[in-house]
Design a protein around this motif. Structure first.
Motif, PDB file in Angstrom:
ATOM      1  N   PHE A  59       0.848  -1.189   0.000  1.00  0.00           N
ATOM      2  CA  PHE A  59       0.000   0.000   0.000  1.00  0.00           C
ATOM      3  C   PHE A  59       0.895   1.254   0.000  1.00  0.00           C
ATOM      4  O   PHE A  59       0.693   2.182  -0.769  1.00  0.00           O
ATOM      5  N   SER A  78      -9.292  -5.818   8.433  1.00  0.00           N
ATOM      6  CA  SER A  78     -10.562  -5.296   7.959  1.00  0.00           C
ATOM      7  C   SER A  78     -10.376  -4.001   7.201  1.00  0.00           C
ATOM      8  O   SER A  78      -9.775  -3.060   7.706  1.00  0.00           O
ATOM      9  N   PHE A  79     -10.869  -3.942   5.990  1.00  0.00           N
ATOM     10  CA  PHE A  79     -10.783  -2.714   5.217  1.00  0.00           C
ATOM     11  C   PHE A  79     -12.037  -1.885   5.335  1.00  0.00           C
ATOM     12  O   PHE A  79     -12.130  -0.815   4.770  1.00  0.00           O
ATOM     13  N   SER A 108     -11.393 -10.412   4.769  1.00  0.00           N
ATOM     14  CA  SER A 108     -10.844  -9.096   4.449  1.00  0.00           C
ATOM     15  C   SER A 108     -11.471  -8.537   3.188  1.00  0.00           C
ATOM     16  O   SER A 108     -11.824  -7.359   3.127  1.00  0.00           O
ATOM     17  N   THR A 143     -14.909  -7.370   3.898  1.00  0.00           N
ATOM     18  CA  THR A 143     -14.974  -6.073   4.563  1.00  0.00           C
ATOM     19  C   THR A 143     -14.707  -4.958   3.566  1.00  0.00           C
ATOM     20  O   THR A 143     -15.280  -3.878   3.656  1.00  0.00           O
ATOM     21  N   PHE A 144     -13.828  -5.240   2.610  1.00  0.00           N
ATOM     22  CA  PHE A 144     -13.576  -4.235   1.609  1.00  0.00           C
ATOM     23  C   PHE A 144     -14.830  -3.994   0.778  1.00  0.00           C
ATOM     24  O   PHE A 144     -15.177  -2.851   0.451  1.00  0.00           O
ATOM     25  N   LEU A 174     -10.731   5.090   0.424  1.00  0.00           N
ATOM     26  CA  LEU A 174      -9.425   4.435   0.448  1.00  0.00           C
ATOM     27  C   LEU A 174      -8.333   5.156   1.215  1.00  0.00           C
ATOM     28  O   LEU A 174      -7.592   4.547   1.977  1.00  0.00           O
ATOM     29  N   THR A 188      -8.700   4.747   4.867  1.00  0.00           N
ATOM     30  CA  THR A 188      -8.551   3.329   5.217  1.00  0.00           C
ATOM     31  C   THR A 188      -7.081   2.969   5.262  1.00  0.00           C
ATOM     32  O   THR A 188      -6.607   2.355   6.214  1.00  0.00           O
ATOM     33  N   PHE A 189      -6.392   3.371   4.214  1.00  0.00           N
ATOM     34  CA  PHE A 189      -4.977   3.068   4.145  1.00  0.00           C
ATOM     35  C   PHE A 189      -4.227   3.694   5.315  1.00  0.00           C
ATOM     36  O   PHE A 189      -3.434   3.037   5.987  1.00  0.00           O
ATOM     37  N   LEU A 235      -4.980   1.865   8.649  1.00  0.00           N
ATOM     38  CA  LEU A 235      -4.325   0.563   8.713  1.00  0.00           C
ATOM     39  C   LEU A 235      -2.826   0.722   8.836  1.00  0.00           C
ATOM     40  O   LEU A 235      -2.171  -0.005   9.587  1.00  0.00           O
TER      41      LEU A 235
END
Lengths: 253, 300, 325
Positions: free
Chosen positions: B103, C50-51, C123, C126-127, C238, C241-242, C245
């Motif tokens: 990512f 989990s996304f 995963s 969840t996305f 996104l 989320t990124f 995480l």
């Protein structure tokens, strides 16, 4: 020149010490059985030689070369082939693809073709089903496949971890019979981790007993008597000096 | 008929993407979230770095027969470099770490592009003559769609041949299934991984070329939607099964087009929501994927 | 507990600088902390990535907005809301609780389905959930004003409010991890078969963690809405989320301290980079980064952090009183 020498090998998994200063050697053409209770470090010994596990101390010398910086591929190319515990058949490939997989490093195509023929003769059931996906084979057939596959690499030293695990006795007999025949015809050096000492006796090999990461007993399988074997396996001193007295409770480390 | 071609063409694109993701996942258990940025990079290698709205061609100036291999090389090269610099050191790490690292890599690449090119989408004319329609079985079909399908099928057959009938292919499949065992049989780990990354990068480049041709736009976020669908397709198709990912790619393409056609007008904007709900449904029904290889179910 | 003190120290330090910008940055950091802690409750204990959690943030944020927007504005911009919502406007704290509860309910429903899955399948699911939430909120114009923003939300989430909630989040996460639910789930994470053999119902444990974590994340969403005063579905996709995480993994995915440390360190880093972009005085010279380099360096820094400490900064350990002395 001895194909394999291990000097004071220690292997740890994190803080768990699996092998403590183990030394051993293999003579050319001999069959060495490594046995011992669970957790003794037998698989670890093989993995260390194969360079799957890294030694924290000690030296491993294969065919005269110190294998300190070898990768598993390099060990395979040097003539050492290991069949790990649990068969690890490459299920999505066919039998023939599995067998051919190990031949990539061999230069001589004719020898490879001859070898394949010989293997198919030794293992007829593999020959019959050569295009079948390996995942569909039975346990015994898979064990034969992985041994055959290791042999196809042209290895001179073959290490097998628990070949009889999960197999019916009659199948184990078959597997061992073929293995011994091939050993004799090709002059292989074998290193076998095996629970049963009877087979060691039948195969006429030497035995190495590990317990708690150390070598506790060694000798020709025929010459070792059952009593001393039992003691070493289960953790008693050879001369009976540590026999537990009635009423005494002791913890074995 | 029109819809069939739409579905096949979209499906091809998704299938190529899924393959790119699935290949790397197979060998390294890594979900490569940088894939989308690699696609974008390939697109931008065609133009000169600038902030103008109208792009000036860089690599785009080369004659076609040099252009295509050049862009493929860019994709493959970038992918291999990313493996060498980032992923090689993370081989032993847990999956979460690898995922975030990929990512982060994608994020970094995207922002480098942002620095060089600005976030304004640029117009880019690549083979726009392919947009012309062709009369086929009673429908007017843009020629480009046929090319997309053609490229898709060609790539798939080539890869399929590679994997089934060449030594390299067998080694790749073996490494994808059980990496350590393959090494013990003499398969050169690093070589296989590098090759896998290279092929994945080349696939990304192919997608890039098709996308640019189709949309006429170069936008730094171009690769993201395809990558996400590819990611989903890989899982639906069954981890460890390359054929599965391809099939799932086509399936997702078909369902997307189907939804577009079948949904009442009001609901059309929610098309993607339905698609994703469908994905959840598939996963609940068959968590291991549609075409999971028999070896993915582990014995206790 | 030590973590709370640490955060209080940071908050006090920020307040002392007297600069409003610093306070805002710190508030934003605390909001992120609530998000990442919520994420940890599920991801850290279950081992399932989990996304979709930012989707819960979205639901929570909008829910609070629906309840607290001035009535006149609501009727103008969001005509699709049910009448009882349009007619009234309630005060922030109850709104926050209700919103978080709503999120928990959504989590319960979605969790009933999703928790049956394991590993990567979960995963991806969840996305997919995140994507569904995003599409719905982006397109259901009458209820969410679609891609144009909802404005006029009362702003009350200043430094002290956010840190209060951050401490609450830490408390929730802490008490969950030491409870038998947390322990059971961690057992499942390590070895599902063995855990089941000990009588652990995998499905239920995961569901509990999922709902609890969604509750906390929903709170983060509420805070976010009342911090910014403006809402837009793009903020819940996104990028965030990124970032969330990344903060979790860089800090160390399997410990609460990891979550906190991750947020602190990355927020600090981002702040540093933004400052450097504006220019830093080194005696006579002015050093500054070209615009846009900040993100690139951030990405590079994250990659380096992961390469050198793949387990995360805390590598699964917690910050505990005992270990300091």
């Amino acid at each position: 020149m001895s194909p394999l020498e291990v000097h004071d090998l220690s292997v740890s998994y994190g803080r768990l010490i699996a092998l403590r200063e183990v030394s051993m050697s293999l003579a050319e053409g001999e069959t060495l059985f490594v046995t011992g209770p669970n957790g003794a470090g037998k698989s670890t010994l093989l993995k260390a030689v194969a360079r799957i596990a890294s030694p924290s101390r000690g030296r491993i010398v294969f065919c005269g070369e110190d294998t300190k910086d070898y990768t598993p591929e390099q060990m395979a190319r040097a003539g050492f082939s290991m069949v790990p515990e649990g068969r690890h058949v490459l299920g999505s490939l066919s039998i023939e693809e599995n067998l051919r997989l190990g031949t990539g490093m061999r230069q001589d195509r004719d020898a490879v073709a001859r070898d394949l023929e010989e293997i198919y003769q030794a293992f007829p059931v593999l020959c019959e089903r050569r295009s079948t996906t390996a995942a569909l084979l039975s346990g015994g057939q898979q064990q034969m496949l992985v041994i055959a596959r290791a042999l196809m690499t042209g290895a001179r030293v073959l290490a097998i971890d628990e070949p009889s695990l999960g197999l019916a006795p009659k199948i184990i007999d078959q597997v061992f019979e073929i293995l011994m025949r091939l050993r004799d015809s090709r002059g292989l050096t074998l290193l076998i981790v095996e629970q049963s000492s009877t087979r060691a006796v039948i195969a006429g090999g030497r035995m190495l007993l590990l317990r708690g990461g150390r070598v506790v007993l060694e000798g020709m399988a025929r010459e070792l008597d059952a009593e001393s074997l039992r003691r070493a396996y289960f953790g008693f001193e050879a001369d009976g000096s540590d026999r537990v007295q009635p009423g005494e409770i002791r913890c074995n480390t | 008929m029109q819809y069939l071609v739409d579905a096949l063409s979209l499906g091809s694109l998704y299938a190529l993407g899924a393959l790119g993701i699935a290949l790397i996942f197979g060998v390294m258990r890594l979900v490569n979230f940088a894939h989308g940025s690699i696609i974008a990079c390939c697109v931008f290698s065609l133009i000169v770095p600038s902030v103008e709205a109208q792009a000036q061609l860089l690599a785009g100036r080369l004659p076609d027969w040099v252009l295509v291999p050049a862009v493929l090389a860019v994709g493959a090269g970038l992918s291999v470099v990313s493996e060498f610099v980032v992923f090689r050191r993370l081989r032993q790490a847990n999956p979460a770490t690898m995922m975030i690292a990929s990512f982060a890599l994608g994020f970094t690449i995207q922002n480098v592009l942002l620095l060089l090119y600005s976030s304004r989408p640029k117009s880019l004319d690549l083979w726009s003559q392919l947009g012309q329609s062709v009369e086929l079985w009673g429908a007017r079909i843009p020629f480009l769609q046929l090319i997309t399908i053609g490229v898709g099928l060609l790539t798939l057959s080539a890869l399929s041949f590679l994997l089934k009938h060449t030594r390299v292919g067998i080694e790749m499949r073996a490494a994808a299934e059980d990496f350590t065992m393959a090494r013990m049989l003499g398969v050169r780990a690093n070589a296989v991984i590098t090759l896998t990354f290279a092929i994945s990068g080349a696939l990304a480049a192919a997608i890039a070329l098709l996308l640019v041709s189709q949309t006429g736009v170069a936008d730094i976020r171009m690769g993201l939607p395809i990558m996400l669908v590819a990611f989903i397709a890989t899982v639906i198709g069954g981890l460890g099964s390359l054929a599965g990912s391809v099939a799932a790619g086509f399936l997702l393409g078909a369902v997307t087009v189907l939804l577009q056609v079948v949904l009442p007008l009001d609901a059309r904007t929610f098309r993607d929501a339905f698609l994703y709900l469908g994905v959840i449904a598939v996963l609940v029904w068959r968590p291991q994927g549609l075409l999971a290889s028999p070896t993915t179910v582990s014995r206790i | 507990m030590l973590l709370s003190l640490l955060l209080l120290a940071v908050a006090v330090a920020a307040a002392l600088t007297g600069s409003e910008a610093v306070e805002r940055t710190a508030s934003e950091m605390f909001i992120r902390m609530v998000l990442v802690i919520g994420l940890y409750i599920f991801v850290g204990n279950s081992g399932v990535m989990s996304f979709g959690h930012v989707g819960f943030m979205c639901i929570g944020a909008y829910a609070s907005a629906w309840q607290t927007l001035p009535v006149a504005m609501k009727q103008l911009v969001l005509p699709g809301l049910p009448q009882w919502l349009l007619d009234s406007s309630i005060s922030p704290l109850p709104a926050a609780i209700f919103s978080a509860l709503l999120v928990a309910v959504v989590a319960l429903i979605s969790g009933l389905v999703l928790m049956r899955l394991s590993g990567i399948a979960a995963s991806i699911a969840t996305f997919a959930f995140l994507a569904v939430v995003n599409v719905v909120y982006s397109n259901w114009d009458s209820v969410s004003a679609g891609t144009s923003s909802v404005v006029g939300i009362p702003v009350y989430a200043n430094l002290w409010v956010t840190i209060a909630w951050a401490i609450v989040a830490i408390a929730i996460a802490f008490f969950y991890s030491v409870s038998r639910y947390g322990l059971a789930l961690r057992a499942v994470r390590e070895d599902p078969v063995a855990a089941q053999a000990c009588g652990v119902w995998v499905y239920r444990e995961r569901l509990v963690a999922y709902v609890l974590s969604a509750f906390v994340v929903g709170l983060a969403g509420v805070l976010y809405a009342h911090f910014l005063g403006v809402l837009n579905p793009d903020a819940f996709y996104l990028d965030n989320t990124f970032l969330a995480l990344a903060m979790l993994v860089v800090g160390g995915v399997s410990s609460l301290s990891g979550a906190v440390v991750g947020v602190l360190s990355l927020s600090l880093l981002i702040e540093l980079l933004v400052r450097m972009e504006d220019g830093v005085r080194f005696g006579e010279t002015m050093l500054s980064l070209p615009g846009g380099a900040q993100e690139v360096l951030l990405g590079v820094a994250m990659i380096l952090m992961l390469i050198f400490r793949p387990g995360g900064l805390m590598a699964g350990r917690e910050i505990v009183w005992r270990k300091l002395f």
